[in-house]
Design a protein around this motif. Sequence first.
Motif, PDB file in Angstrom:
ATOM      1  N   GLN A 132      45.023  35.519  31.879  1.00 41.71           N
ATOM      2  CA  GLN A 132      43.887  35.757  30.992  1.00 41.71           C
ATOM      3  C   GLN A 132      42.619  36.025  31.795  1.00 41.71           C
ATOM      4  OE1 GLN A 132      44.070  32.190  28.632  1.00 41.71           O
ATOM      5  NE2 GLN A 132      45.329  33.159  27.046  1.00 41.71           N
ATOM      6  N   LEU A 133      42.427  35.276  32.867  1.00 46.76           N
ATOM      7  CA  LEU A 133      41.229  35.481  33.697  1.00 46.76           C
ATOM      8  C   LEU A 133      41.253  36.827  34.418  1.00 46.76           C
ATOM      9  CD1 LEU A 133      40.849  31.907  35.198  1.00 46.76           C
ATOM     10  CD2 LEU A 133      39.268  33.037  33.609  1.00 46.76           C
ATOM     11  N   ALA A 134      42.439  37.336  34.714  1.00 44.96           N
ATOM     12  CA  ALA A 134      42.564  38.609  35.427  1.00 44.96           C
ATOM     13  C   ALA A 134      42.665  39.809  34.479  1.00 44.96           C
ATOM     14  CB  ALA A 134      43.794  38.570  36.327  1.00 44.96           C
ATOM     15  N   ASP A 135      42.634  39.568  33.185  1.00 45.26           N
ATOM     16  CA  ASP A 135      42.788  40.642  32.198  1.00 45.26           C
ATOM     17  C   ASP A 135      41.721  41.719  32.404  1.00 45.26           C
ATOM     18  OD1 ASP A 135      42.992  42.285  29.977  1.00 45.26           O
ATOM     19  OD2 ASP A 135      43.085  40.639  28.534  1.00 45.26           O
ATOM     20  N   PRO A 136      42.143  42.960  32.649  1.00 44.31           N
ATOM     21  CA  PRO A 136      41.174  44.031  32.888  1.00 44.31           C
ATOM     22  C   PRO A 136      40.272  44.322  31.690  1.00 44.31           C
ATOM     23  CG  PRO A 136      43.441  44.857  33.092  1.00 44.31           C
ATOM     24  CD  PRO A 136      43.514  43.411  32.765  1.00 44.31           C
ATOM     25  N   GLN A 137      40.638  43.862  30.514  1.00 40.87           N
ATOM     26  CA  GLN A 137      39.799  44.084  29.339  1.00 40.87           C
ATOM     27  C   GLN A 137      38.658  43.074  29.242  1.00 40.87           C
ATOM     28  OE1 GLN A 137      42.613  44.101  26.092  1.00 40.87           O
ATOM     29  NE2 GLN A 137      43.113  46.257  26.437  1.00 40.87           N
ATOM     30  N   ARG A 138      38.695  42.048  30.041  1.00 42.63           N
ATOM     31  CA  ARG A 138      37.603  41.055  30.047  1.00 42.63           C
ATOM     32  C   ARG A 138      36.442  41.584  30.864  1.00 42.63           C
ATOM     33  NH1 ARG A 138      38.963  35.201  29.320  1.00 42.63           N
ATOM     34  NH2 ARG A 138      37.050  34.897  30.483  1.00 42.63           N
ATOM     35  N   PHE A 139      35.248  41.474  30.333  1.00 44.00           N
ATOM     36  CA  PHE A 139      34.083  41.912  31.097  1.00 44.00           C
ATOM     37  C   PHE A 139      33.821  40.977  32.276  1.00 44.00           C
ATOM     38  CE2 PHE A 139      32.111  38.717  28.489  1.00 44.00           C
ATOM     39  CZ  PHE A 139      31.088  38.206  29.265  1.00 44.00           C
ATOM     40  N   ASP A 140      34.278  39.747  32.166  1.00 42.91           N
ATOM     41  CA  ASP A 140      34.067  38.761  33.232  1.00 42.91           C
ATOM     42  C   ASP A 140      35.349  38.446  33.983  1.00 42.91           C
ATOM     43  OD1 ASP A 140      35.335  37.471  31.124  1.00 42.91           O
ATOM     44  OD2 ASP A 140      34.153  35.631  31.306  1.00 42.91           O
ATOM     45  N   ARG A 141      36.272  39.407  34.041  1.00 44.09           N
ATOM     46  CA  ARG A 141      37.569  39.159  34.679  1.00 44.09           C
ATOM     47  C   ARG A 141      37.381  38.768  36.141  1.00 44.09           C
ATOM     48  NH1 ARG A 141      37.350  44.557  33.934  1.00 44.09           N
ATOM     49  NH2 ARG A 141      37.250  45.833  35.796  1.00 44.09           N
ATOM     50  N   LEU A 142      38.361  38.051  36.637  1.00 48.47           N
ATOM     51  CA  LEU A 142      38.330  37.605  38.027  1.00 48.47           C
ATOM     52  C   LEU A 142      39.378  38.363  38.831  1.00 48.47           C
ATOM     53  CD1 LEU A 142      38.101  33.716  37.571  1.00 48.47           C
ATOM     54  CD2 LEU A 142      36.229  35.343  37.972  1.00 48.47           C
ATOM     55  N   THR A 143      39.112  38.524  40.097  1.00 46.73           N
ATOM     56  CA  THR A 143      40.083  39.129  41.001  1.00 46.73           C
ATOM     57  C   THR A 143      41.106  38.069  41.398  1.00 46.73           C
ATOM     58  OG1 THR A 143      38.901  38.522  43.004  1.00 46.73           O
ATOM     59  CG2 THR A 143      38.275  40.632  41.958  1.00 46.73           C
ATOM     60  N   PRO A 144      42.257  38.492  41.902  1.00 40.29           N
ATOM     61  CA  PRO A 144      43.219  37.490  42.396  1.00 40.29           C
ATOM     62  C   PRO A 144      42.605  36.575  43.462  1.00 40.29           C
ATOM     63  CG  PRO A 144      44.310  39.587  42.135  1.00 40.29           C
ATOM     64  CD  PRO A 144      42.836  39.831  41.902  1.00 40.29           C
ATOM     65  N   ALA A 145      41.725  37.106  44.276  1.00 39.34           N
ATOM     66  CA  ALA A 145      41.065  36.268  45.300  1.00 39.34           C
ATOM     67  C   ALA A 145      40.193  35.201  44.644  1.00 39.34           C
ATOM     68  CB  ALA A 145      40.241  37.141  46.234  1.00 39.34           C
TER      69      ALA A 145
END
Length: 121
Positions: free
Chosen positions: A72-85
Motif C-alpha cells: 500500500q505504501l509503494a502504490d504508484p497511485q498514492r501521491f505520498d508513495r514510498l520507495t522500496p528504500a
Amino acid sequence: MAEPTPRRNEPRLRPAPLLFEPAQVAADPEHFFDLESIDDPRALLTRATELTQAFRAATDRAVEFQAIAAAQLADPQRFDRLTPADIAARAEWTEDYAKKMVEFGRDLMRGVEGPGHVDPV
C-alpha cells in the motif's frame, strides 16, 4: 517444523490464546507465560507447544500485514508513495527484502496464492 500459513481459501487453525502478562510479571526474566510454574513435564510440553504454535501463527499473520502495508505504501497511485528504500528504512529491512515484501503484499491483496508463489520469509 512449522506448518505453512493457511491462505485465503483454507481455514486458519486456532492456536492457543496468547494471554498478555501483567507488566510486573513480564519484567521478571524468569517468568514466561507462567511456564515456569508448571511442574508436570507432560503439561509443560503441551503448553509450550501451544505457545510455539501460537507465536508462529502470529508471526505469519504479522508478516502478511507487513507485506500488505508495504504494498500500500509503494502504490504508484498514492501521491505520498514510498520507495522500496524508504520502506526498508522504516521497517529495518534491506531494500531487496522490501521489494519482495511489496510484491508479496500485492499478491496477497490480489488474492494470488499459486504453487509458484514464494513467501519472502
